[in-house]
Design an enzyme around this catalytic site. Structure first.
Site, PDB file in Angstrom:
ATOM      1  N   ASP A   1       1.822  -7.984 -10.451  1.00  0.00           N
ATOM      2  CA  ASP A   1       0.808  -7.768 -11.486  1.00  0.00           C
ATOM      3  C   ASP A   1       0.252  -6.351 -11.352  1.00  0.00           C
ATOM      4  OD1 ASP A   1      -1.124  -8.434 -13.497  1.00  0.00           O
ATOM      5  OD2 ASP A   1      -2.605  -8.629 -11.893  1.00  0.00           O
TER       6      ASP A   1
ATOM      7  N   ASP B   1       0.844  -1.206   0.000  1.00  0.00           N
ATOM      8  CA  ASP B   1       0.000   0.000   0.000  1.00  0.00           C
ATOM      9  C   ASP B   1       0.878   1.255   0.000  1.00  0.00           C
ATOM     10  OD1 ASP B   1       0.826  -0.802   2.542  1.00  0.00           O
ATOM     11  OD2 ASP B   1      -0.996  -0.139   3.564  1.00  0.00           O
TER      12      ASP B   1
HETATM   13  C1  IPM Z   1      -0.599  -9.987 -16.732  1.00  0.00           C
HETATM   14  C2  IPM Z   1      -2.040 -10.354 -16.768  1.00  0.00           C
HETATM   15  C3  IPM Z   1      -2.233 -11.784 -16.272  1.00  0.00           C
HETATM   16  C4  IPM Z   1      -1.665 -11.859 -14.869  1.00  0.00           C
HETATM   17  C5  IPM Z   1      -3.692 -12.289 -16.324  1.00  0.00           C
HETATM   18  C6  IPM Z   1      -4.256 -12.225 -17.738  1.00  0.00           C
HETATM   19  C7  IPM Z   1      -3.863 -13.657 -15.747  1.00  0.00           C
HETATM   20  O1  IPM Z   1      -2.785  -9.437 -16.024  1.00  0.00           O
HETATM   21  O2  IPM Z   1       0.202 -10.670 -17.395  1.00  0.00           O
HETATM   22  O3  IPM Z   1      -0.262  -9.010 -16.048  1.00  0.00           O
HETATM   23  O4  IPM Z   1      -2.373 -11.532 -13.917  1.00  0.00           O
HETATM   24  O5  IPM Z   1      -0.513 -12.234 -14.727  1.00  0.00           O
HETATM   25 MG    MG Z   2      -1.656  -7.797 -15.315  1.00  0.00          MG
END
Ligand code: IPM
Ligand code: MG
Length: 376
Positions: free
Chosen positions: A268, A244
């Site tokens: 991500d 955060d």
């Molecule tokens: C990414 C995408 C993927 C992830 C999804 C599509 C599963 O968001 O490559 O960042 O979360 O890794």
């Molecule tokens: Mg992603």
């Protein structure tokens, strides 16, 4: 010299952007004396809807026999979220044990960014180093009423997990759970990479995302194993940050950050944030690296609402192509593609829609192809 490249264009804008990336990569090959033999594989939503198949074992074998995989995007509103992503994209990451997900985010010429605090000439240069095989991404979970059973079965390059977790719930209570797993070797290997990459950039400190205050069992372990690995890298230091706080500080002072080491889920999220800071997801490439076959893909998704309109920005896919060429050892070709993208952004009279222009993806790719060929 000819390289076998597997390509999964996938869904939405995936085929448009990988098409442009391949065009540019082939031009680099012509200039630097190598060829690409592309095996374009049909997997994705259309194939799934037509056949019920997501990614057969034979496809993994076919991909494994190539030198690299270029992937467009996975995800389609006609298919429920989850199975395609898990059984295609994540399946490839896990099958080839692609534990290092590299997501660079750099300021690019003439691209407007959403931050007012940066002075002209100040450049963002982030490298998100995302752990790519563990955490809450392992696909381990389940749901139930009164009896929650989580089957656990997965295989990684350096370990296997098998068994069951059973939880009795008060009768009638419906619940779901996901299992996040981290292993000491899993954290150690990604931390090692993060330090090595920072050293290569001439940096002595990395930031490490975690959340040990709220989820100590998992992210406390992460912090502890990062600290253990750090001891093996004399001269290097790290700054642990709760996720955060990191999301708060990063937009406020992006120049204070370089390598950001993240567990899978936070990586991500942080990589999308980093993309926003440099002006758009269509500018962010990524590399999924392991000890064998590697996969290259833009950070963005399938963007179904703009698919087929020409509005997709192919630069992230083209820059992913440059990362692929670099991984093949074609460093000059990779640099030529990077330089052409920079040159294009600096000089082109029109730019991709995403950054305020009106050039369709095909035109962007064509212009960059010409620049790579001409050595511009
Ligand atoms: C990414 C995408 C993927 C992830 C999804 C599509 C599963 O968001 O490559 O960042 O979360 O890794
Ligand atoms: Mg992603």
């Amino acid at each position: 010299m000819e390289y076998d490249i597997a390509v999964i264009p996938g869904d939405g804008i995936g085929p448009e952007v990988t098409g442009q990336a391949l065009k540019v990569m082939e031009a680099a090959g012509r200039r630097f004396g190598f060829g690409l033999r592309c095996n374009v594989l049909p997997y994705g939503a259309n194939h799934y809807l037509a056949t019920g198949e997501i990614l057969p074992a034979s496809a993994l074998a076919e991909i494994g026999s190539a030198k690299a995989l270029l992937l467009g995007a996975v995800g389609d509103p006609r298919v429920p979220m989850g199975p395609l992503e898990q059984e295609l994209l994540l399946a490839v990451r896990f099958h080839f044990d692609l534990y290092l997900n590299l997501r660079p985010a750099r300021s690019l010429p003439r691209v407007r960014i959403p931050l007012k605090s940066l002075e002209p000439g100040q450049k963002i240069d982030l490298l998100v180093v995302r752990e790519n095989t563990e955490d809450f991404y392992m696909g381990l979970g389940g749901r139930g009423t009164g009896d929650l059973r989580l089957p656990v079965k997965c295989r990684r390059g350096n370990y296997d997990l098998a068994g069951d977790i059973n939880v009795k719930l008060t009768p009638g209570t419906e619940a779901a759970a996901a299992l996040g797993v981290m292993t000491a070797p899993g954290v150690a290997r990604i931390t090692k990479k993060a330090f090595e990459l920072a050293a290569k950039r001439g940096e002595k400190n990395i930031h490490v995302a975690g959340k040990a205050n709220a989820v100590p069992s998992l992210y406390g372990f992460w912090d502890e194993k990062v600290a253990l690995e750090a001891k093996k890298h004399p001269g290097m230091t790290f700054t642990p940050m709760n996720i955060d706080n990191l999301c708060y500080q990063l937009p406020r002072a992006p120049l204070d950050f370089g390598v950001i080491l993240c567990p899978n889920l936070f990586g991500d999220i942080v990589s999308d944030l980093a993309s926003a800071l440099i002006g758009g997801l269509g500018l962010s490439p990524s590399a999924n690296i392991g000890d064998g076959l590697c996969m290259f893909e833009p950070v963005h998704g399938s963007a179904p609402t703009i698919a087929g309109t020409g509005r997709a920005n192919p630069l992230a896919a083209i820059l992913s192509g440059a990362l692929l060429l670099e991984n093949l050892g074609e460093t000059e070709a990779a640099q030529a593609v990077d330089a052409a993208v920079t040159g294009y952004l600096t000089h082109s009279p029109s730019l991709p829609y995403e950054i305020g222009g009106s050039s369709p993806a095909g035109q962007v790719g064509q212009t960059i192809t010409g620049m790579v060929e001409a050595g511009e």
